[in-house]
Design a protein around this motif. Sequence first.
Motif, PDB file in Angstrom:
ATOM      1  N   THR A 136      16.221  55.037  21.288  1.00  0.00           N
ATOM      2  CA  THR A 136      17.264  54.587  20.371  1.00  0.00           C
ATOM      3  C   THR A 136      16.626  54.089  19.085  1.00  0.00           C
ATOM      4  O   THR A 136      15.459  53.733  19.038  1.00  0.00           O
ATOM      5  N   GLY A 137      17.402  54.036  18.041  1.00  0.00           N
ATOM      6  CA  GLY A 137      16.959  53.352  16.836  1.00  0.00           C
ATOM      7  C   GLY A 137      17.225  51.859  16.973  1.00  0.00           C
ATOM      8  O   GLY A 137      17.575  51.373  18.048  1.00  0.00           O
ATOM      9  N   GLY A 138      17.067  51.143  15.870  1.00  0.00           N
ATOM     10  CA  GLY A 138      17.381  49.723  15.890  1.00  0.00           C
ATOM     11  C   GLY A 138      16.313  48.866  15.256  1.00  0.00           C
ATOM     12  O   GLY A 138      15.290  49.358  14.780  1.00  0.00           O
ATOM     13  N   VAL A 139      16.556  47.569  15.272  1.00  0.00           N
ATOM     14  CA  VAL A 139      15.645  46.569  14.719  1.00  0.00           C
ATOM     15  C   VAL A 139      14.780  46.030  15.851  1.00  0.00           C
ATOM     16  O   VAL A 139      15.264  45.695  16.922  1.00  0.00           O
ATOM     17  N   ARG A 140      13.481  45.893  15.589  1.00  0.00           N
ATOM     18  CA  ARG A 140      12.539  45.502  16.628  1.00  0.00           C
ATOM     19  C   ARG A 140      12.519  43.985  16.815  1.00  0.00           C
ATOM     20  O   ARG A 140      12.475  43.232  15.838  1.00  0.00           O
ATOM     21  N   THR A 141      12.511  43.529  18.076  1.00  0.00           N
ATOM     22  CA  THR A 141      12.476  42.106  18.402  1.00  0.00           C
ATOM     23  C   THR A 141      11.063  41.702  18.824  1.00  0.00           C
ATOM     24  O   THR A 141      10.204  42.551  19.044  1.00  0.00           O
ATOM     25  N   PRO A 142      10.800  40.375  18.986  1.00  0.00           N
ATOM     26  CA  PRO A 142       9.488  39.943  19.486  1.00  0.00           C
ATOM     27  C   PRO A 142       9.127  40.518  20.843  1.00  0.00           C
ATOM     28  O   PRO A 142       7.941  40.694  21.149  1.00  0.00           O
ATOM     29  N   SER A 143      10.141  40.829  21.682  1.00  0.00           N
ATOM     30  CA  SER A 143       9.858  41.407  22.991  1.00  0.00           C
ATOM     31  C   SER A 143       9.729  42.922  22.933  1.00  0.00           C
ATOM     32  O   SER A 143       9.705  43.596  23.959  1.00  0.00           O
ATOM     33  N   ASP A 144       9.650  43.478  21.717  1.00  0.00           N
ATOM     34  CA  ASP A 144       9.446  44.916  21.488  1.00  0.00           C
ATOM     35  C   ASP A 144      10.632  45.745  21.933  1.00  0.00           C
ATOM     36  O   ASP A 144      10.470  46.838  22.493  1.00  0.00           O
ATOM     37  N   ALA A 145      11.830  45.233  21.705  1.00  0.00           N
ATOM     38  CA  ALA A 145      13.057  45.983  21.965  1.00  0.00           C
ATOM     39  C   ALA A 145      13.658  46.444  20.645  1.00  0.00           C
ATOM     40  O   ALA A 145      13.550  45.748  19.630  1.00  0.00           O
ATOM     41  N   THR A 164      20.282  36.545  31.483  1.00  0.00           N
ATOM     42  CA  THR A 164      20.251  35.925  30.163  1.00  0.00           C
ATOM     43  C   THR A 164      19.067  36.371  29.321  1.00  0.00           C
ATOM     44  O   THR A 164      18.082  36.905  29.824  1.00  0.00           O
ATOM     45  N   THR A 165      19.187  36.114  28.020  1.00  0.00           N
ATOM     46  CA  THR A 165      18.159  36.434  27.033  1.00  0.00           C
ATOM     47  C   THR A 165      18.207  35.397  25.917  1.00  0.00           C
ATOM     48  O   THR A 165      19.272  34.807  25.671  1.00  0.00           O
ATOM     49  N   PRO A 166      17.107  35.148  25.226  1.00  0.00           N
ATOM     50  CA  PRO A 166      17.142  34.238  24.083  1.00  0.00           C
ATOM     51  C   PRO A 166      17.557  34.903  22.775  1.00  0.00           C
ATOM     52  O   PRO A 166      17.692  34.227  21.758  1.00  0.00           O
ATOM     53  N   ASN A 167      17.784  36.224  22.786  1.00  0.00           N
ATOM     54  CA  ASN A 167      17.998  36.973  21.552  1.00  0.00           C
ATOM     55  C   ASN A 167      19.421  37.532  21.491  1.00  0.00           C
ATOM     56  O   ASN A 167      19.842  38.293  22.360  1.00  0.00           O
ATOM     57  N   LEU A 168      20.169  37.137  20.466  1.00  0.00           N
ATOM     58  CA  LEU A 168      21.571  37.536  20.328  1.00  0.00           C
ATOM     59  C   LEU A 168      21.733  39.046  20.296  1.00  0.00           C
ATOM     60  O   LEU A 168      22.538  39.623  21.032  1.00  0.00           O
ATOM     61  N   GLN A 169      20.976  39.725  19.438  1.00  0.00           N
ATOM     62  CA  GLN A 169      21.137  41.169  19.307  1.00  0.00           C
ATOM     63  C   GLN A 169      20.688  41.903  20.569  1.00  0.00           C
ATOM     64  O   GLN A 169      21.268  42.927  20.941  1.00  0.00           O
ATOM     65  N   GLU A 170      19.644  41.374  21.235  1.00  0.00           N
ATOM     66  CA  GLU A 170      19.198  42.011  22.468  1.00  0.00           C
ATOM     67  C   GLU A 170      20.259  41.885  23.553  1.00  0.00           C
ATOM     68  O   GLU A 170      20.445  42.799  24.361  1.00  0.00           O
ATOM     69  N   ALA A 171      20.980  40.767  23.585  1.00  0.00           N
ATOM     70  CA  ALA A 171      22.071  40.603  24.544  1.00  0.00           C
ATOM     71  C   ALA A 171      23.121  41.694  24.344  1.00  0.00           C
ATOM     72  O   ALA A 171      23.592  42.317  25.306  1.00  0.00           O
ATOM     73  N   GLN A 172      23.472  41.941  23.095  1.00  0.00           N
ATOM     74  CA  GLN A 172      24.488  42.953  22.808  1.00  0.00           C
ATOM     75  C   GLN A 172      24.016  44.352  23.199  1.00  0.00           C
ATOM     76  O   GLN A 172      24.770  45.145  23.780  1.00  0.00           O
ATOM     77  N   THR A 173      22.765  44.666  22.894  1.00  0.00           N
ATOM     78  CA  THR A 173      22.240  45.989  23.219  1.00  0.00           C
ATOM     79  C   THR A 173      22.069  46.158  24.725  1.00  0.00           C
ATOM     80  O   THR A 173      22.318  47.238  25.269  1.00  0.00           O
ATOM     81  N   ASN A 174      21.685  45.113  25.424  1.00  0.00           N
ATOM     82  CA  ASN A 174      21.589  45.209  26.875  1.00  0.00           C
ATOM     83  C   ASN A 174      22.965  45.410  27.516  1.00  0.00           C
ATOM     84  O   ASN A 174      23.085  46.110  28.524  1.00  0.00           O
TER      85      ASN A 174
END
Length: 264
Positions: A143-152, A184-194
């Motif tokens: 997928t495309g997207g913005v990269r997070t500290p956890s490399d997502a 749970t996750t600490p990252n708002l955008q990662e929560a949405q993508t998950n």
Amino acid sequence: MLARQRQELIARAVDEHGGIRVSELVAELNVSDMTIRRDIETLARKGVVRKVHGGATRADRSADEPGFTAKSEMNPLQKSEIARTTASLISPGSSVAISAGTTAYAVAQELRGIKRLTVVTNSPPVAELLFDPDENDRLVVLTGGVRTPSDALVGPVANEMLATVHVDTLILGVHGIDIDAGLTTPNLQEAQTNRALIRTAKRVVVVADHSKWGTVGLLTIATLDKVDTLVTDAELDDEARRELSKRDINLVIASRDDASPVER
């Protein structure tokens, strides 16, 4: 070096890297394994760090997001066991979504031996691992997207792409699992993508070692009723097993090399 000085160095290393192993501290500080473990226990009692198998991580703070490298160094044996067991649940010819995270990455390593897989992932490390220009029977979609500290890869681009995807199985790594808070996750955008990844799958397989139990991140990805199977290691405590047994979740305890997976 005084105990207070060692503990300050340990706390600083954990804060900087997100986690550190006992063996690294033994080598760096030139003291015994037992001395380091006592220091970590002291810091854990004060709430400065969180004691985990083989080392220490940052104390539980819901918005903390350790990096991929820091997380990959924690509980490697358990992650390897979980990965082998999870791979045994995947059949040749399947379509599989794989989330970001170090445990999911470990599963991807084990999936390389399974033929005719179609893999959808928001993890650049997973895509890089599984892509092989000489391998004609494996399709890897990143997928495309913005990269997070956890490399997502996360955000609207990833979510829009996943909205039209349908796979047999999702292999989902998580920051924490809790009876009330769920995944749970600490990252708002990662929560949405998950959440978008969960919607793609007929079967949701969560992969998480025992240290994730009771950890609550800032945001809930999904409640536990969205989980079909949880693959974890043998160090998951009895209370957690009892709580999971009350829910319609297939609990699989990862096997050692010479044993078979145990389903609860």
